[in-house]
Design a protein around this motif. Sequence first.
Motif, short mmCIF file in Angstrom:
data_model
loop_
_atom_site.label_atom_id
_atom_site.label_comp_id
_atom_site.label_asym_id
_atom_site.label_seq_id
_atom_site.Cartn_x
_atom_site.Cartn_y
_atom_site.Cartn_z
N GLY A 260 3.17 -10.57 10.33
CA GLY A 260 2.10 -11.55 10.25
C GLY A 260 1.09 -11.25 9.15
N PHE A 261 0.25 -12.24 8.87
CA PHE A 261 -0.67 -12.17 7.74
C PHE A 261 -1.66 -11.02 7.86
N ASP A 262 -2.28 -10.85 9.02
CA ASP A 262 -3.32 -9.83 9.17
C ASP A 262 -2.78 -8.43 8.92
N VAL A 263 -1.61 -8.14 9.45
CA VAL A 263 -1.03 -6.80 9.28
C VAL A 263 -0.63 -6.57 7.82
N VAL A 264 -0.04 -7.59 7.18
CA VAL A 264 0.35 -7.45 5.78
C VAL A 264 -0.87 -7.24 4.90
N ALA A 265 -1.94 -7.99 5.17
CA ALA A 265 -3.17 -7.83 4.40
C ALA A 265 -3.76 -6.44 4.58
N ALA A 266 -3.71 -5.91 5.81
CA ALA A 266 -4.22 -4.56 6.07
C ALA A 266 -3.38 -3.51 5.35
N TYR A 267 -2.07 -3.75 5.32
CA TYR A 267 -1.18 -2.84 4.58
C TYR A 267 -1.51 -2.81 3.10
N GLU A 268 -1.71 -3.99 2.50
CA GLU A 268 -2.03 -4.06 1.08
C GLU A 268 -3.36 -3.38 0.78
N GLU A 269 -4.32 -3.55 1.67
CA GLU A 269 -5.63 -2.90 1.49
C GLU A 269 -5.49 -1.38 1.58
N ALA A 270 -4.68 -0.92 2.54
CA ALA A 270 -4.46 0.52 2.68
C ALA A 270 -3.75 1.10 1.46
N GLU A 271 -2.80 0.35 0.89
CA GLU A 271 -2.10 0.80 -0.30
C GLU A 271 -3.05 0.93 -1.49
N GLU A 272 -3.96 -0.01 -1.64
CA GLU A 272 -4.94 0.06 -2.71
C GLU A 272 -5.85 1.28 -2.55
N ALA A 273 -6.27 1.54 -1.32
CA ALA A 273 -7.11 2.71 -1.05
C ALA A 273 -6.34 4.01 -1.32
N ARG A 274 -5.05 4.01 -0.97
CA ARG A 274 -4.24 5.20 -1.21
C ARG A 274 -4.11 5.48 -2.70
N ARG A 275 -3.88 4.43 -3.50
CA ARG A 275 -3.75 4.62 -4.95
C ARG A 275 -5.06 5.13 -5.57
N GLU A 276 -6.18 4.63 -5.08
CA GLU A 276 -7.47 5.09 -5.59
C GLU A 276 -7.71 6.55 -5.22
N ALA A 277 -7.35 6.93 -4.01
CA ALA A 277 -7.52 8.32 -3.59
C ALA A 277 -6.63 9.26 -4.41
N LEU A 278 -5.41 8.80 -4.72
CA LEU A 278 -4.50 9.60 -5.54
C LEU A 278 -5.07 9.78 -6.95
N TRP A 279 -5.56 8.69 -7.54
CA TRP A 279 -6.17 8.77 -8.87
C TRP A 279 -7.33 9.76 -8.86
N GLU A 280 -8.17 9.71 -7.85
CA GLU A 280 -9.32 10.60 -7.78
C GLU A 280 -8.88 12.05 -7.63
N ALA A 281 -7.87 12.30 -6.79
CA ALA A 281 -7.41 13.68 -6.58
C ALA A 281 -6.85 14.27 -7.87
N MET A 282 -6.06 13.50 -8.61
CA MET A 282 -5.47 14.01 -9.84
C MET A 282 -6.52 14.14 -10.96
N THR A 283 -7.41 13.18 -11.04
CA THR A 283 -8.44 13.22 -12.08
C THR A 283 -9.39 14.39 -11.86
N THR A 284 -9.76 14.64 -10.61
CA THR A 284 -10.67 15.74 -10.31
C THR A 284 -10.10 17.07 -10.77
N ARG A 285 -8.79 17.24 -10.64
CA ARG A 285 -8.14 18.50 -11.05
C ARG A 285 -7.56 18.42 -12.46
N ALA A 286 -7.85 17.33 -13.19
CA ALA A 286 -7.39 17.15 -14.57
C ALA A 286 -5.88 17.29 -14.67
N VAL A 287 -5.17 16.62 -13.76
CA VAL A 287 -3.71 16.63 -13.75
C VAL A 287 -3.21 15.27 -14.24
#
Length: 290
Positions: A237-264
């Motif tokens: 359903g729509f609500d679950v898919v939207a929540a999944y897409e939001e979680a994926e965006e947050a995950r990508r941002e967290a990954l970028w921050e983790a790698m950037t902080t350690r200059a990787v």
Amino acid sequence: MGRHLDRAKAFFGRDTNGLLEGGRYSLLHSRSLEFDDLRPYVPGDDVRDIDWKATARSGDVLIKRFVSEKHHKILVVADAGRNMLGLSPSGERKADVAANVIGALGLITLRRSDQIGMVFGDSRGCVDIRLRRGETHLEYMLTRYLDHVRDHPGRSDVLTQLRWVCEHYRHRHLVVVVSDEPDTGERLDAMLSRLTPRHDVMWAMTADHPIVSSTDDDIGGYDVDGGAHVLSGVDLGFDVVAAYEEAEEARREALWEAMTTRAVPYAVFEGSRGIRSGLVGMTGVFARAG
């Protein structure tokens, strides 16, 4: 060349010039008395290497490139666990994309006769292939890696392999991690805090095929690690898919921050056809880091 290395070459090509160059991380060329050729200037290059006469003639800023007097040590650290049996967005198995990335890295080392080795495995332990040179060695590495992935691998945990590197590789290497996109958090941060002061690190990540593409998607998925089936977008359903897409965006941002902080420097590969552009971008960031 062997079949695995030939497959990597089909996606990566033959030209390895310009990769891993510039700044203090000039892995394929460094200052010596033997002139090699000219190439365009990139930010981070030593201005003392500018060929002013050639620059005036061409209209572009050109750098003198010198043959390296020192061979370098590159260590590939690869996830060979169950996660690599999953599909990438291109439809290829992630293990095949990873093998082509590793093969492309090997092709870069051949021109300069750099040493390359590999640590791979899963949560149960590691296989350590010591540094050597040459096509036969590269084909052996790729064969061992793919055989491990295809023969009942254990749970993926690339931090197990990185811990092995921290404990057994004391001298400085260029460490290239090849895995899927890692989970961020304290475990990853703690491992990078141990690894990055001692080694130069880059991370090549194979992307997962999206679990759900849209609410029109009526095809379910399968979790290769846990063995569970995943409902389709229509079922969720729509609500679950939207929540999944939001979680994926947050995950990508967290990954970028983790790698950037350690200059990787890192790149995410959605398939083998993106290997060349991904490696060029990742190694370009790494080369200019100095």
